[in-house]
Motif scaffolding. Structure first.
Motif, PDB file in Angstrom:
ATOM      1  N   ILE A 182       1.830  14.340  -2.702  1.00  0.00           N
ATOM      2  CA  ILE A 182       0.484  13.856  -2.986  1.00  0.00           C
ATOM      3  C   ILE A 182      -0.459  14.112  -1.803  1.00  0.00           C
ATOM      4  CG2 ILE A 182       0.808  11.476  -2.136  1.00  0.00           C
ATOM      5  CD1 ILE A 182      -0.640  10.609  -4.798  1.00  0.00           C
ATOM      6  N   ALA A 183      -1.680  14.567  -2.106  1.00  0.00           N
ATOM      7  CA  ALA A 183      -2.697  14.784  -1.076  1.00  0.00           C
ATOM      8  C   ALA A 183      -3.274  13.445  -0.634  1.00  0.00           C
ATOM      9  CB  ALA A 183      -3.801  15.690  -1.613  1.00  0.00           C
ATOM     10  N   LEU A 184      -3.845  13.426   0.567  1.00  0.00           N
ATOM     11  CA  LEU A 184      -4.331  12.189   1.176  1.00  0.00           C
ATOM     12  C   LEU A 184      -5.818  12.308   1.491  1.00  0.00           C
ATOM     13  CD1 LEU A 184      -1.470  12.038   3.815  1.00  0.00           C
ATOM     14  CD2 LEU A 184      -1.563  10.635   1.751  1.00  0.00           C
ATOM     15  N   ALA A 234       0.830  -1.210   0.000  1.00  0.00           N
ATOM     16  CA  ALA A 234       0.000   0.000   0.000  1.00  0.00           C
ATOM     17  C   ALA A 234       0.860   1.252   0.000  1.00  0.00           C
ATOM     18  CB  ALA A 234      -0.927  -0.010   1.214  1.00  0.00           C
ATOM     19  N   VAL A 235       1.923   1.251   0.782  1.00  0.00           N
ATOM     20  CA  VAL A 235       2.814   2.412   0.832  1.00  0.00           C
ATOM     21  C   VAL A 235       3.532   2.581  -0.499  1.00  0.00           C
ATOM     22  CG1 VAL A 235       4.818   3.439   1.962  1.00  0.00           C
ATOM     23  CG2 VAL A 235       3.103   2.226   3.324  1.00  0.00           C
ATOM     24  N   ARG A 236       3.996   1.496  -1.062  1.00  0.00           N
ATOM     25  CA  ARG A 236       4.720   1.570  -2.329  1.00  0.00           C
ATOM     26  C   ARG A 236       3.797   2.040  -3.457  1.00  0.00           C
ATOM     27  NH1 ARG A 236       8.389   3.450  -5.138  1.00  0.00           N
ATOM     28  NH2 ARG A 236       8.869   2.341  -7.066  1.00  0.00           N
ATOM     29  N   THR A 237       2.545   1.588  -3.476  1.00  0.00           N
ATOM     30  CA  THR A 237       1.599   2.054  -4.484  1.00  0.00           C
ATOM     31  C   THR A 237       1.425   3.566  -4.395  1.00  0.00           C
ATOM     32  OG1 THR A 237       0.388  -0.045  -4.559  1.00  0.00           O
ATOM     33  CG2 THR A 237      -0.800   1.912  -5.265  1.00  0.00           C
ATOM     34  N   ALA A 238       1.316   4.079  -3.179  1.00  0.00           N
ATOM     35  CA  ALA A 238       1.187   5.527  -2.997  1.00  0.00           C
ATOM     36  C   ALA A 238       2.429   6.263  -3.465  1.00  0.00           C
ATOM     37  CB  ALA A 238       0.900   5.838  -1.534  1.00  0.00           C
ATOM     38  N   GLN A 239       3.604   5.694  -3.209  1.00  0.00           N
ATOM     39  CA  GLN A 239       4.847   6.323  -3.676  1.00  0.00           C
ATOM     40  C   GLN A 239       4.890   6.382  -5.200  1.00  0.00           C
ATOM     41  OE1 GLN A 239       7.546   3.652  -1.556  1.00  0.00           O
ATOM     42  NE2 GLN A 239       8.224   5.362  -0.275  1.00  0.00           N
ATOM     43  N   ILE A 240       4.455   5.311  -5.852  1.00  0.00           N
ATOM     44  CA  ILE A 240       4.434   5.287  -7.318  1.00  0.00           C
ATOM     45  C   ILE A 240       3.459   6.344  -7.843  1.00  0.00           C
ATOM     46  CG2 ILE A 240       3.800   3.884  -9.326  1.00  0.00           C
ATOM     47  CD1 ILE A 240       4.665   1.418  -7.566  1.00  0.00           C
ATOM     48  N   ILE A 270       2.340   7.027   4.645  1.00  0.00           N
ATOM     49  CA  ILE A 270       2.400   7.425   3.233  1.00  0.00           C
ATOM     50  C   ILE A 270       2.847   8.879   3.116  1.00  0.00           C
ATOM     51  CG2 ILE A 270       0.948   7.934   1.225  1.00  0.00           C
ATOM     52  CD1 ILE A 270      -0.602   5.345   1.908  1.00  0.00           C
ATOM     53  N   GLY A 271       2.272   9.746   3.932  1.00  0.00           N
ATOM     54  CA  GLY A 271       2.639  11.151   3.875  1.00  0.00           C
ATOM     55  C   GLY A 271       4.110  11.385   4.159  1.00  0.00           C
TER      56      GLY A 271
END
Length: 314
Positions: free
Chosen positions: A57-59, A18-24, A50-51
């Motif tokens: 990127i906004a959350l 999940a964290v890696r998807t957000a980084q991508i 993630i932040g």
């Protein structure tokens, strides 16, 4: 059409993806990532992680079940993420499923439609930094004010039935999950009878040039939805009456999985090459959807959905 990303939280994949998807998503310029909550991470903890591991990127946290989370804890959680990450942070609300609310949490879903509407009403002033003063039928909060800076968050509501659409009319965005464009259009028509101001987001699973593992990932995700109220009727209207009827006999999940045709997946997901997916995005836009939140399928061949996110960003 605006494209954002929702972390997949696929059950048979490592939770850390999940964290890696957000980084991508951040690296490829997507403006926002939706951080849901299932059986692994607390959504506020995951959003904070993630932040701290992304650049800009906004959350948006949620959807959070309103018969489990109260307005005060939601507001405090959102403000905490915003303060710790320095990012704009929105919140999404929903009623969740009987399994999650009644079995996992041991709470009642009675009056969940009312609780959804009242949580929007109670939460808005809290997120704007005002002292809480709300007493409804299902939800109440009095005397609390954020000590952290007010996040002034956008509120989104996950909607399917009439009560949830009514609650979404009070929010900034209505979220539609795993719907055909035709079903999305019907709900948007209902929403527009109430308000013209609420924007519409569709969460849609996506796999560009998928291998068989990606197809099976989406097929597996559909199994539980066939039992959910309203979804069976939606799939029946889309021409899959036989599959819905079979699902209602409560077969073994393995047998139901085998009965779900590829056409059913294509009705509610973005599957195929880039041209085919653009056609599907056009169909959602024509239905009145303002934004699609891509839920990238993760497989061994495409971990974290990186190839899909890259292709759709381009």
């Amino acid at each position: 059409m605006r494209l954002s990303v929702s972390v997949g939280l696929w059950q048979d994949r490592p939770a850390t993806e999940a964290v890696r998807t957000a980084q991508i998503a951040d690296q490829h310029g997507y403006p926002e990532v939706w951080v849901g909550e299932m059986a692994t991470y607390d959504a506020f903890a995951l959003a904070t992680a993630i932040g701290m591991r992304t650049r800009r990127i906004a959350l948006t946290v949620g959807p959070l079940p309103v018969t489990v989370r109260d307005p005060m804890t939601i507001a405090r959680g959102v403000a905490s993420v915003a303060d710790l990450t320095g990012r704009p942070v929105g919140v999404a609300l929903g009623t969740s499923s009987p399994v999650v609310v009644e079995e996992w949490h041991g709470r009642s879903r009675a009056g969940c439609g009312t609780a959804l509407r009242e949580t929007v009403q109670a939460l808005r002033p809290l997120l704007d930094g005002e002292r809480s003063d709300f007493s409804g039928t299902r939800v109440a909060s009095r005397g609390y004010r954020l000590r952290l800076d007010a996040p002034r968050s956008e509120i989104s509501v996950a909607a399917f039935g009439p009560a949830a659409v009514g609650a979404a009319a009070l929010a900034d965005r209505m979220v539609l999950n795993l719907l055909t464009p035709a079903s999305a259009a019907r709900l948007i028509t209902d929403l527009r009878l109430l308000t013209s101001g609420t924007r519409v987001v569709a969460w849609v699973a996506a796999a560009v040039d998928p291998d068989q593992a990606a197809i099976e990932q989406i097929r597996g995700a559909l199994v539980s939805y066939l039992y959910a109220p309203g979804y069976g009727e939606m799939f029946a209207r889309s021409g899959f009456e036989d599959v819905v009827a079979f699902a209602r006999t409560r077969p073994h999940p393995r047998d139901l999985l085998a009965a779900i045709p590829d056409a059913m997946l294509e009705a509610v997901a973005l599957i195929g090459d880039s041209v085919e997916i653009m056609d599907r995005l056009d169909a959602y836009e024509e239905a009145g959807v303002d934004e699609v939140a891509i839920v990238p399928v993760s497989t061994d061949a495409d971990p974290c959905g990186e190839a899909t996110l890259k292709a759709l960003a381009e």
